[in-house]
Design a protein around this motif. Structure first.
Motif, PDB file in Angstrom:
ATOM      1  N   UNK A  59     -11.791  14.136  -7.737  1.00 21.78           N
ATOM      2  CA  UNK A  59     -13.065  13.692  -7.765  1.00 21.78           C
ATOM      3  C   UNK A  59     -13.319  12.213  -8.027  1.00 21.78           C
ATOM      4  N   UNK A  60     -13.713  12.000  -9.709  1.00 20.93           N
ATOM      5  CA  UNK A  60     -13.771  11.128 -10.054  1.00 20.93           C
ATOM      6  C   UNK A  60     -12.843  10.817 -11.085  1.00 20.93           C
ATOM      7  N   UNK A  67     -12.148   9.063  -3.973  1.00 21.44           N
ATOM      8  CA  UNK A  67     -11.638   9.012  -2.984  1.00 21.44           C
ATOM      9  C   UNK A  67     -10.209   8.400  -2.848  1.00 21.44           C
ATOM     10  N   UNK A  68      -9.838  10.167  -2.581  1.00 17.74           N
ATOM     11  CA  UNK A  68      -8.361   9.839  -3.256  1.00 17.74           C
ATOM     12  C   UNK A  68      -7.705  10.936  -1.574  1.00 17.74           C
ATOM     13  N   UNK A  69      -7.222   9.621  -1.175  1.00 20.10           N
ATOM     14  CA  UNK A  69      -6.690  10.691   0.729  1.00 20.10           C
ATOM     15  C   UNK A  69      -5.915  11.315   0.272  1.00 20.10           C
ATOM     16  N   UNK A  70      -7.068  12.377   1.295  1.00 18.31           N
ATOM     17  CA  UNK A  70      -6.894  13.741   1.656  1.00 18.31           C
ATOM     18  C   UNK A  70      -5.092  13.888   2.848  1.00 18.31           C
ATOM     19  N   UNK A  71      -4.339  14.575   2.391  1.00 22.97           N
ATOM     20  CA  UNK A  71      -3.223  14.418   3.713  1.00 22.97           C
ATOM     21  C   UNK A  71      -3.669  15.934   4.852  1.00 22.97           C
ATOM     22  N   UNK A  72      -5.046  16.760   4.246  1.00 25.32           N
ATOM     23  CA  UNK A  72      -5.204  17.897   4.345  1.00 25.32           C
ATOM     24  C   UNK A  72      -4.212  19.403   4.370  1.00 25.32           C
ATOM     25  N   UNK A  85      -6.487   3.280 -13.589  1.00 26.66           N
ATOM     26  CA  UNK A  85      -5.593   4.348 -14.203  1.00 26.66           C
ATOM     27  C   UNK A  85      -5.103   4.613 -12.583  1.00 26.66           C
ATOM     28  N   UNK A  86      -3.704   4.596 -13.156  1.00 28.28           N
ATOM     29  CA  UNK A  86      -2.737   5.152 -11.986  1.00 28.28           C
ATOM     30  C   UNK A  86      -3.100   6.165 -11.472  1.00 28.28           C
ATOM     31  N   UNK A  87      -2.751   7.898 -12.072  1.00 27.34           N
ATOM     32  CA  UNK A  87      -2.571   8.811 -12.423  1.00 27.34           C
ATOM     33  C   UNK A  87      -3.485   9.717 -12.205  1.00 27.34           C
ATOM     34  N   UNK A  88      -3.689  10.457 -11.214  1.00 26.21           N
ATOM     35  CA  UNK A  88      -4.839  11.580 -11.182  1.00 26.21           C
ATOM     36  C   UNK A  88      -4.500  12.431 -10.469  1.00 26.21           C
ATOM     37  N   UNK A  89      -5.354  14.010 -10.883  1.00 26.22           N
ATOM     38  CA  UNK A  89      -4.958  15.213 -10.420  1.00 26.22           C
ATOM     39  C   UNK A  89      -4.976  14.446  -9.070  1.00 26.22           C
ATOM     40  N   UNK A 139       2.115  18.095 -11.444  1.00 22.11           N
ATOM     41  CA  UNK A 139       1.940  17.542  -9.911  1.00 22.11           C
ATOM     42  C   UNK A 139       0.705  16.246  -9.728  1.00 22.11           C
ATOM     43  N   UNK A 140       1.032  15.240 -10.366  1.00 19.76           N
ATOM     44  CA  UNK A 140       0.085  14.180 -10.147  1.00 19.76           C
ATOM     45  C   UNK A 140       0.333  12.982  -8.975  1.00 19.76           C
ATOM     46  N   UNK A 141      -1.580  12.399  -8.564  1.00 22.29           N
ATOM     47  CA  UNK A 141      -1.070  11.699  -7.660  1.00 22.29           C
ATOM     48  C   UNK A 141      -1.149  10.186  -7.376  1.00 22.29           C
ATOM     49  N   UNK A 142      -0.773   9.569  -7.778  1.00 21.29           N
ATOM     50  CA  UNK A 142      -0.791   8.194  -8.349  1.00 21.29           C
ATOM     51  C   UNK A 142      -1.519   6.947  -6.916  1.00 21.29           C
ATOM     52  N   UNK A 143      -3.411   6.736  -7.573  1.00 17.80           N
ATOM     53  CA  UNK A 143      -3.936   6.271  -6.334  1.00 17.80           C
ATOM     54  C   UNK A 143      -4.773   5.545  -8.327  1.00 17.80           C
ATOM     55  N   UNK A 144      -4.721   4.102  -7.852  1.00 15.20           N
ATOM     56  CA  UNK A 144      -5.531   3.150  -9.184  1.00 15.20           C
ATOM     57  C   UNK A 144      -6.968   3.377  -9.002  1.00 15.20           C
ATOM     58  N   UNK A 145      -8.099   3.659  -9.844  1.00 14.95           N
ATOM     59  CA  UNK A 145      -8.939   3.537  -9.929  1.00 14.95           C
ATOM     60  C   UNK A 145      -9.688   2.481  -9.589  1.00 14.95           C
ATOM     61  N   UNK A 146     -10.697   2.328  -9.144  1.00 11.74           N
ATOM     62  CA  UNK A 146     -10.779   0.971  -9.165  1.00 11.74           C
ATOM     63  C   UNK A 146     -11.886  -0.011  -9.978  1.00 11.74           C
ATOM     64  N   UNK A 147     -12.409   1.271 -10.434  1.00 13.95           N
ATOM     65  CA  UNK A 147     -13.150   1.033 -11.490  1.00 13.95           C
ATOM     66  C   UNK A 147     -12.137   0.219 -13.262  1.00 13.95           C
ATOM     67  N   UNK A 148     -10.933   0.780 -13.339  1.00 13.51           N
ATOM     68  CA  UNK A 148     -10.713   0.842 -14.666  1.00 13.51           C
ATOM     69  C   UNK A 148      -8.864   0.986 -14.612  1.00 13.51           C
TER      70      UNK A 148
END
Length: 267
Positions: free
Chosen positions: A251-252, A261-266, A243-247, A232-241
Motif C-alpha cells: 500500500x505504501x 495505488x498499485x492496480x489490483x487484478x482481483x 522506486x520501481x519494484x514493490x510487493x 515475486x514483486x510488481x513493477x510500478x514506479x512510485x510517484x514520489x521517489x
C-alpha cells in the motif's frame, strides 16, 4: 504556387519516412501490431535456421534463404529510414549483427549459420521501452514474470549464438562437430559445466571459446534461477521517489512511505 517536381518527390519521401517513424517509434495501434509482427518474424527466422540446419543444402533451401533475406533487407532499410540518425544507427553493434545475418541469407554458399546473430534483434525488441510497456499492458503473464521471461530470452539467445559460433569455427576441422546437434550438445554441456569430455574444442581458440561459454552461460543461468526463485514483486514506479519494484500487496512505498495505488487484478 505550383510545387516543382523536385519538391513533390521530397514530399513523398517525407511521408514515407513519417510512416516508418510511426511504425518504429510511436504507440498507435498500427505501430503496435507492426512491432509484434517483428517479434513473430524473428521467432520464425530462428525456427527456420534451426530446422534447416539439419537438412542438406538444396536449391529449395537457397530460394527460401533468399526470400527470408529479402524480407530482412526490407525491414533493415525501413528501420534505417525511420531512424533520426541513420549513420549512428548503422554503427550500433546490433545493427552490424543484423547486416551480417542478412548477408548470410542472401549470399548462396554461406548458409544461415551466422543468421543466429539475428537473435540479437529479439534482445533489442524486449528492451524497447514501448514494447515492454505494451507487453505489460496486454499480457498479464508477462507482467507477472517479466524478469524471468527476459532472463530466459537472454539465455536462449546466448545458446543460439554460441551454437552457431561453435559450428562455424569447428565443423571443418573437428570430427566431433558434424552438425548443429553436436554444437548444441557441446554448448549446453559447457554452459552447465557438466563437461562429459566426449566432445572438446582443440587448440587455444577452442579453449578460449569454451571458457567464454562457461563464464557467460553460467552467469545468465544463475540470473534466470534468481528471477524464478526470488520473491515475486510488481513493477510500478512510485510517484514520489521513483522506486520501481514493490510487493504485490504493498500500500505504501517502502522507500518513502508514499501511497502507491498499485492496480489490483482481483486475484
Amino acid at each position: 504556387m505550383k510545387i516543382p517536381a523536385e519538391g513533390a518527390g521530397t514530399s513523398a519521401l517525407t511521408a514515407d519516412r513519417r510512416l516508418f517513424r510511426e511504425l518504429y517509434y510511436r504507440d498507435t495501434d498500427r505501430a503496435v501490431r507492426f512491432r509484434y509482427g517483428l517479434l513473430v518474424l524473428d521467432a520464425v527466422t530462428l525456427v527456420f535456421i534451426v530446422s534447416t540446419s539439419f537438412i542438406p543444402r538444396s536449391t529449395a533451401l537457397e530460394v527460401a534463404d533468399t526470400l527470408f533475406g529479402t524480407v530482412l533487407v526490407a525491414e533493415f532499410l525501413a528501420r534505417l529510414r525511420a531512424s533520426p540518425r541513420p549513420w549512428r544507427e548503422l554503427a550500433q553493434p546490433v545493427t552490424i549483427a543484423d547486416a551480417v545475418a542478412v548477408l548470410c541469407f542472401l549470399i548462396p554458399g554461406l548458409g544461415a549459420a551466422a543468421g543466429f546473430l539475428r537473435a540479437l534483434r529479439v534482445l533489442r525488441l524486449l528492451r524497447s521501452r514501448r514494447i515492454l510497456v505494451r507487453l505489460r499492458r496486454d499480457v498479464p503473464a508477462f507482467r507477472r514474470n517479466e524478469d524471468a521471461v527476459i532472463a530466459a530470452t537472454d539465455l536462449a539467445v546466448f545458446i543460439f549464438i554460441m551454437t552457431g559460433l561453435v559450428y562455424e569455427t569447428q565443423h571443418r576441422s573437428n570430427p566431433d562437430i558434424r552438425d548443429y546437434a553436436d554444437s548444441l550438445y557441446f554448448t549446453v554441456t559447457a554452459l552447465t559445466t557438466t563437461g562429459f569430455g566426449d566432445i572438446t574444442l582443440p587448440g587455444r581458440g577452442g579453449r578460449l571459446l569454451t571458457v567464454l561459454i562457461m563464464f557467460c552461460g553460467v552467469t545468465l543461468f544463475l540470473r534466470l534461477a534468481q528471477s524464478l526463485f526470488r520473491p515475486s514483486k510488481v513493477r510500478y514506479p512510485c510517484p514520489e521517489c521513483g522506486l520501481q519494484r514493490h510487493e504485490p500487496d504493498a500500500v505504501h512505498c517502502k522507500a518513502c512511505g508514499h501511497i502507491l495505488g498499485i492496480p489490483d487484478e482481483g486475484t
